[in-house]
Design a protein around this motif. Structure first.
Motif, mmCIF file in Angstrom:
data_model
loop_
_atom_site.group_PDB
_atom_site.id
_atom_site.type_symbol
_atom_site.label_atom_id
_atom_site.label_comp_id
_atom_site.label_asym_id
_atom_site.label_seq_id
_atom_site.Cartn_x
_atom_site.Cartn_y
_atom_site.Cartn_z
ATOM 1 N N HIS A 297 -2.383 4.728 -4.726
ATOM 2 C CA HIS A 297 -1.808 4.546 -4.116
ATOM 3 C C HIS A 297 -2.364 3.139 -4.109
ATOM 4 O O HIS A 297 -3.323 2.220 -3.889
ATOM 5 N N GLY A 298 -1.339 1.558 -5.278
ATOM 6 C CA GLY A 298 -2.104 0.740 -4.968
ATOM 7 C C GLY A 298 -0.955 -0.663 -5.509
ATOM 8 O O GLY A 298 0.710 0.130 -5.218
ATOM 9 N N TYR A 299 -1.114 -1.741 -5.498
ATOM 10 C CA TYR A 299 -0.360 -2.701 -5.566
ATOM 11 C C TYR A 299 -0.739 -3.977 -6.374
ATOM 12 O O TYR A 299 -1.741 -4.450 -6.641
ATOM 13 N N ASP A 300 -0.466 -4.404 -7.275
ATOM 14 C CA ASP A 300 -0.034 -4.766 -8.912
ATOM 15 C C ASP A 300 -0.389 -6.418 -8.191
ATOM 16 O O ASP A 300 -0.170 -7.262 -9.265
ATOM 17 N N GLY A 301 0.841 -6.581 -7.548
ATOM 18 C CA GLY A 301 1.182 -7.961 -7.349
ATOM 19 C C GLY A 301 2.748 -8.092 -7.506
ATOM 20 O O GLY A 301 3.179 -8.954 -7.564
ATOM 21 N N THR A 302 3.413 -6.955 -8.336
ATOM 22 C CA THR A 302 4.818 -7.171 -8.738
ATOM 23 C C THR A 302 5.315 -5.760 -8.089
ATOM 24 O O THR A 302 6.368 -5.293 -7.514
ATOM 25 N N ALA A 303 4.783 -4.516 -8.177
ATOM 26 C CA ALA A 303 4.875 -3.262 -8.019
ATOM 27 C C ALA A 303 3.262 -2.265 -7.215
ATOM 28 O O ALA A 303 2.815 -2.421 -7.842
ATOM 29 N N THR A 304 4.259 -0.929 -6.392
ATOM 30 C CA THR A 304 3.668 -0.062 -6.150
ATOM 31 C C THR A 304 3.566 0.901 -6.514
ATOM 32 O O THR A 304 4.421 1.271 -7.302
ATOM 33 N N THR A 305 1.788 1.048 -7.136
ATOM 34 C CA THR A 305 2.161 2.818 -7.333
ATOM 35 C C THR A 305 1.870 3.507 -7.170
ATOM 36 O O THR A 305 0.955 3.537 -6.467
ATOM 37 N N VAL A 306 2.046 4.388 -7.000
ATOM 38 C CA VAL A 306 1.538 5.690 -5.985
ATOM 39 C C VAL A 306 1.158 7.004 -7.002
ATOM 40 O O VAL A 306 1.904 7.321 -8.295
ATOM 41 N N THR A 307 -0.233 7.945 -7.201
ATOM 42 C CA THR A 307 -0.121 9.222 -7.800
ATOM 43 C C THR A 307 0.011 9.852 -7.127
ATOM 44 O O THR A 307 -0.632 10.230 -5.950
ATOM 45 N N ALA A 308 0.392 10.845 -7.189
ATOM 46 C CA ALA A 308 0.627 12.080 -6.491
ATOM 47 C C ALA A 308 0.730 13.193 -7.863
ATOM 48 O O ALA A 308 0.931 13.785 -8.905
ATOM 49 N N GLN A 309 0.061 14.926 -6.750
ATOM 50 C CA GLN A 309 -0.051 16.178 -7.422
ATOM 51 C C GLN A 309 0.114 16.862 -6.486
ATOM 52 O O GLN A 309 0.551 16.609 -4.897
ATOM 53 N N ASP A 310 0.944 18.410 -7.236
ATOM 54 C CA ASP A 310 0.202 19.506 -6.240
ATOM 55 C C ASP A 310 -0.976 19.821 -5.414
ATOM 56 O O ASP A 310 -2.442 20.017 -5.441
#
Length: 202
Positions: A127-140
């Motif tokens: 779960h991160g933020y690059d200054g423009t967008a928030t990114t979420v990596t998810a799995q079951d």
């Protein structure tokens, strides 16, 4: 000199304010879950970057729970759809159409659930933020071996812009989304694998 000293004293405060501003722009997992649950249907254009570097375009239809359709633009005749708990892949280069897989064994299941909840324990691995967008990596969380999905969201207003699916073999497929029209009328026939199979064979 006094002015310079004042400016130097202000620098840590400015840096702290900028850092706080940046953190405020990162979307929380609750905000992202709320956004995903704000619509049950969506339609829009997509660009797909395949693991071999080839690029495809087409139209995406989503109808939760459990239904999605990737209709590829000509000359590509491929079709991928999920419905009835299965994912069907129609490939013009294959003699075995469609190839079917359980939806529950693909990362797409995570965003097609009736209630999307990224706060669920063990689901989010990044779960991160690059200054423009928030990114979420998810799995079951029960089956991490099925692969993962990395989603990219922009804010103000919140919008899903991209996802990257990493399958159980480690291959990645990137889908870049255009603007999604949400809560639009989409017929169930679009996700009927049997109907799609009849059309494919004609």
């Amino acid at each position: 000199m006094k002015t310079i000293r004042h400016l130097l004293l202000l620098i840590p405060l400015i840096v702290a304010a900028l850092a706080t501003s940046g953190q405020a722009q990162q979307l929380s997992l609750a905000q992202i879950s709320q956004y995903m649950n704000s619509f049950s249907t969506a339609q829009g254009e997509f660009t797909q970057i395949n693991s071999d570097g080839t690029i495809s375009t087409g139209t995406l239809l989503i109808k939760r729970p459990g239904r999605i359709r990737f209709q590829y633009n000509p000359p590509d005749r491929s079709l991928v759809l999920a419905g009835g708990g299965s994912v069907a892949v129609f490939d013009p280069q294959s003699d075995n159409n469609p190839e079917r897989y359980p939806l529950s064994e693909t990362p797409l299941k995570i965003i097609l659930e009736q209630n999307v909840d990224f706060t669920r324990a063990g689901m989010v691995t990044g779960h991160g933020y690059d200054g423009t967008a928030t990114t979420v990596t998810a799995q079951d969380p029960q089956h991490p071996e099925y692969g993962s999905i990395q989603l990219k969201f922009t804010g103000s207003p919140v919008e899903l812009r991209q996802w990257i699916i990493t399958d159980d073999a480690g291959q990645q497929t990137t889908v870049v989304l255009g603007d999604l029209a949400k809560n639009v009328a989409i017929g169930d026939i679009n996700f009927n694998i049997q109907a799609a199979t009849r059309d494919w064979q004609q």
